[in-house]
Design an enzyme around this catalytic site. Structure first.
Site, PDB file in Angstrom:
ATOM      1  N   ASP A 161      -7.449  -1.180   5.964  1.00  0.00           N
ATOM      2  CA  ASP A 161      -7.358  -1.025   4.508  1.00  0.00           C
ATOM      3  C   ASP A 161      -6.275  -1.972   3.972  1.00  0.00           C
ATOM      4  O   ASP A 161      -5.193  -2.074   4.558  1.00  0.00           O
ATOM      5  CB  ASP A 161      -6.979   0.430   4.209  1.00  0.00           C
ATOM      6  N   HIS A 164     -10.956   2.169  -5.399  1.00  0.00           N
ATOM      7  CA  HIS A 164      -9.642   2.491  -4.819  1.00  0.00           C
ATOM      8  C   HIS A 164      -8.974   3.511  -5.714  1.00  0.00           C
ATOM      9  O   HIS A 164      -9.297   3.640  -6.894  1.00  0.00           O
ATOM     10  CB  HIS A 164      -8.796   1.214  -4.704  1.00  0.00           C
TER      11      HIS A 164
END
Ligand code: G3H
Ligand code: ZN
Length: 279
Positions: free
Chosen positions: A81, A203
């Protein structure tokens, strides 16, 4: 079963649902996400951020996720990530990670393209899919005046020139705990989705209301990133256990309370994303 996220997210795009991408920061979180997804019969993505890499190492994180993935039949992807640079991206796929995010959103447009493309080139040569980010999802609070929204035309060019498999878009979400209710730009998301036929990524999903998440899924979001709420669930579970058992000193006992709390949270997110019983 350990897989890349390409299969997982392309199926989500085709069939209009989303898959949770959960940041796992320790062994207990890996167990919680694995058990939740397995019980829900849902594909799942386990993510590791560069800060977690500093905490426990790529090799340790990968070993935990791979072991968990091999215990279950559902598809599990092991995902870097917010990869900050070329080196961490390469180290991650060499360590075994099956998907990579390279986040060049702090750079100017051309530099973001060149960094992202360099990672795509090396990852695609090894059959590893890549997520890029265009626009900038803010840290922490998410002041709408400061959001650098994704431009749909730039997004088309960005995807074409970099070859990314998935695109993180900035439509009003922010990382961390929201001050108030986040205001999402659905019209912008819909325009991006109309122009780009690849899975889009949200996100900062912790704290986004369920109805807003569902609406975003209907407008092309296929991957939902959660970190903050898992931390809160884990810590709250342990705090509650220790408040009820103040003399407890066995980490396995209060660790189990943390696992259960994260597991309940992840199951609720799987229900919202529409990925339950997909597998
Ligand atoms: O990349 C990770 C996510 O965007 C997590 O955001 O901590 O607000 O859930 P969050
Ligand atoms: Zn993020």
């Amino acid at each position: 079963m350990l897989v890349t996220s390409k299969e997982i997210l392309n199926d989500a795009l085709k069939n209009k649902y989303a898959v949770g991408a959960f940041n796992v920061e320790n062994l207990e979180m890996v167990i919680a996400v694995m058990e939740a997804a397995d019980e829900k019969k849902s594909p799942v993505i386990m993510q590791v951020s560069p800060k977690t890499v500093k905490y426990s190492g790529l090799d340790f994180s990968y070993a935990c996720i791979k072991t968990a993935a091999e215990r279950v039949k559902i598809p599990v992807a092991c995902y870097l990530d917010h990869g900050t640079d070329f080196n961490i991206a390469v180290q991650a796929f060499r360590a075994g990670f099956t998907s990579i995010m390279i986040d060049g959103s702090k750079l100017d447009y051309e530099k973001n393209i060149s960094l992202t493309k360099s990672v795509v080139d090396v990852c695609h040569a090894n059959n590893i899919p890549v997520e890029g980010e265009l626009g900038k999802v803010l840290g922490k609070i998410g002041d709408p005046d400061e959001i650098n929204y994704t431009d749909p035309d730039e997004a088309v060019e960005f995807v074409k020139r970099t070859g990314v498999d998935f695109l993180a878009v900035s439509i009003g979400t922010a990382h961390g705990i929201y001050k108030g209710v986040p205001k999402l730009n659905y019209e912008l998301l819909s325009r991006i989705h109309e122009k780009i036929n690849i899975p889009l990524v949200m996100h900062g999903t912790s704290g986004v209301p369920d109805e807003a998440v569902k609406k975003c899924i209907s407008l092309g979001i296929c991957k939902l990133n959660y970190a903050t709420d898992l931390r809160i669930a884990f810590t709250d579970g342990i705090k509650k256990h220790l408040a009820e058992h103040p003399r407890e000193y066995d980490p396995k006992k209060y660790g189990q309370a943390g696992i259960q709390s994260v597991k309940d949270y992840v199951k609720s997110r799987i229900d919202i994303s529409g990925s339950a019983n997909i597998f």
